[in-house]
Design an enzyme around this catalytic site. Structure first.
Site, PDB file in Angstrom:
ATOM      1  CG  PHE A 148      13.900 -24.897  53.365  1.00 31.67           C
ATOM      2  CD1 PHE A 148      12.592 -24.476  53.236  1.00 31.67           C
ATOM      3  CD2 PHE A 148      14.382 -25.845  52.484  1.00 31.67           C
ATOM      4  CE1 PHE A 148      11.766 -24.997  52.234  1.00 31.67           C
ATOM      5  CE2 PHE A 148      13.578 -26.369  51.488  1.00 31.67           C
ATOM      6  CZ  PHE A 148      12.266 -25.946  51.360  1.00 31.67           C
ATOM      7  CG  ASP A 233      19.038 -30.715  55.810  1.00 32.86           C
ATOM      8  OD1 ASP A 233      19.642 -31.066  54.782  1.00 32.86           O
ATOM      9  OD2 ASP A 233      17.912 -30.195  55.795  1.00 32.86           O
ATOM     10  CE  LYS A 263      18.742 -28.226  47.719  1.00 31.26           C
ATOM     11  NZ  LYS A 263      17.840 -27.874  46.621  1.00 31.26           N
TER      12      LYS A 263
END
Length: 414
Positions: A148, A233, A263
């Site tokens: 994802f 990532d 985040k």
């Protein structure tokens, strides 16, 4: 009360806010579980006055919990001084945050940072970086099953879940997905036609699945051998989440060509980044080939600096590693938990049945916020300031939560 408003106080209830939500917002997130109105540290409160221990942290975003006094004071001070200036200009906070990220990542001379507003935007920049490494005969981008990387079109092309991808096809081409953690498949796919390999050190949305050290080392060796970029990532795993500043730092010898962050970087304030390692990679995208209006604005950069400073000065890496080990050890002893995975305070655990969504609801009723990544898997990504005492309250409550969830799931299917 009728209309969801308390007749004495005039304060809207959660039900009233949810009704207004349905009439005002697009339904892309479904119905919210609760209407949250305030938070402090690791706890939040909803519109009806119920309190919850937040064990999801905005999905690994609220690294320092809610309303952290230092972070909020820095953001307020910066906004009162200088807010938005566009990237025709720079600010001391932008430069200082870039320098700090390069320091913490151990990036070599010639490395650089591009700031975005989110993880998906950081991945979009990474996709363009990969395209700039393309030459005639070198255009393939490899990603993994279970990945994802975001919901914008370039990031979505890297994401493997069909339910996310298919409604928006055709997606940007040239992306191939390899079996997760399969070294033989990686060796077979890697050759001079590959421009980049994009992987998460730990796949959060797939249930907190770590890649093995052997896989990450092979990924580094093979990409270097064939002239491809290794792009990591670390949107979910970065910024001390696993007990190191970045998850790949647990594996000796693995230094990526590029890394995406977001985040936890802003402690709750939107900020993302793409770090490019070394002069050759850092000069692939040149002036005018990419940009952003809001990325790296003074307030976001100040939030990032405040978050990193607080984590560094409080010994967060050691705390996260120790508390994560405590949680994983005790979770394995809970009846109904069949497997526990993760690193630091990014933890996934499997249940002995497909009742994880029911467990999320039972946990809310018991005063805990957790997340189901699938029918039988729970994810924890709490604030990094979570205490052992707070963690213990969840562990004590978990057996009853799972019993309730198992019963309600069984009744729902009867």
């Amino acid at each position: 009360m009728p209309g969801g408003v308390d007749a004495l106080t005039g304060v809207a209830s959660g039900a009233d806010w949810l009704a207004r939500y349905d009439g005002a917002l697009m339904g892309v997130f479904g119905t919210p579980q609760r209407v949250l109105v305030r938070g402090s540290g690791c706890t939040v409160e909803d519109a009806d006055g119920n309190q919850y221990l937040d064990l999801l942290g905005g999905i690994a975003v609220n690294a320092l919990g809610h309303a952290h006094p230092f972070v909020t004071s820095v953001i307020a001070s910066q906004l009162a001084t200088l807010g938005h200036i566009s990237n025709f200009f720079t600010s001391p906070t932008q430069v200082a945050l870039a320098e700090k990220l390069l320091e913490l990542s151990g990036a070599p001379a010639g490395s650089r940072v591009f700031f975005s507003n989110s993880g998906a935007e950081a991945l979009e920049a990474a996709v363009k970086l990969a395209r700039r490494n393309s030459t005639p005969g070198r255009s393939r981008i490899l990603a993994l099953d279970g990945a994802f990387h975001g919901r914008t079109m370039g990031a979505l092309a890297l994401t493997s879940k069909k339910a996310y991808r298919e409604p928006f096809e055709p997606l940007p081409g040239g992306v191939e997905h390899l079996p997760f953690g399969d070294l033989d498949a990686l060796h077979a796919a890697m050759d001079g036609s590959v421009a980049a390999l994009v992987v998460e050190p730990i796949q959060g949305e797939a249930g907190v699945r770590p890649l093995s050290p052997e896989y990450l080392r092979a990924a580094r060796d093979l990409t270097r051998e064939h002239g491809a970029l290794l792009i990591l990532d670390e949107v979910q795993t970065g910024v001390a989440r696993t007990g190191r500043w970045f998850a790949h730092q647990w594996v000796d010898g693995v230094v990526p060509d590029a890394m995406t962050l977001a985040k936890g970087l802003g402690g709750g304030f939107p900020v993302g980044a793409l770090i490019t390692f070394g002069e050759d990679t850092s000069t692939l995208i040149t002036a005018g080939q990419h940009g952003t209006t809001f990325g790296g604005n003074p307030v976001a950069a100040a939030a990032g600096l405040a978050t990193l400073h607080t984590l560094e000065s409080s010994g967060a890496l050691q705390h996260v590693a120790g508390l994560g080990a405590y949680l994983r050890e005790h979770l394995t002893a809970v009846q109904g938990v069949t497997a526990v995975r993760g690193s630091g305070l990014l933890i996934g655990f499997d249940l002995d049945g497909a009742y994880a969504p029911a467990a999320v609801q039972a946990a809310l009723s018991a005063g805990f916020i957790i997340n189901a990544t699938g029918p039988g898997t729970i994810r924890l990504a709490p604030p990094l300031i979570l205490t052992q005492e707070q963690a213990a309250t969840f562990l004590d409550a978990l057996p009853a939560i799972l019993t309730t969830a198992r019963t309600s799931a069984t009744e729902a299917t009867a």
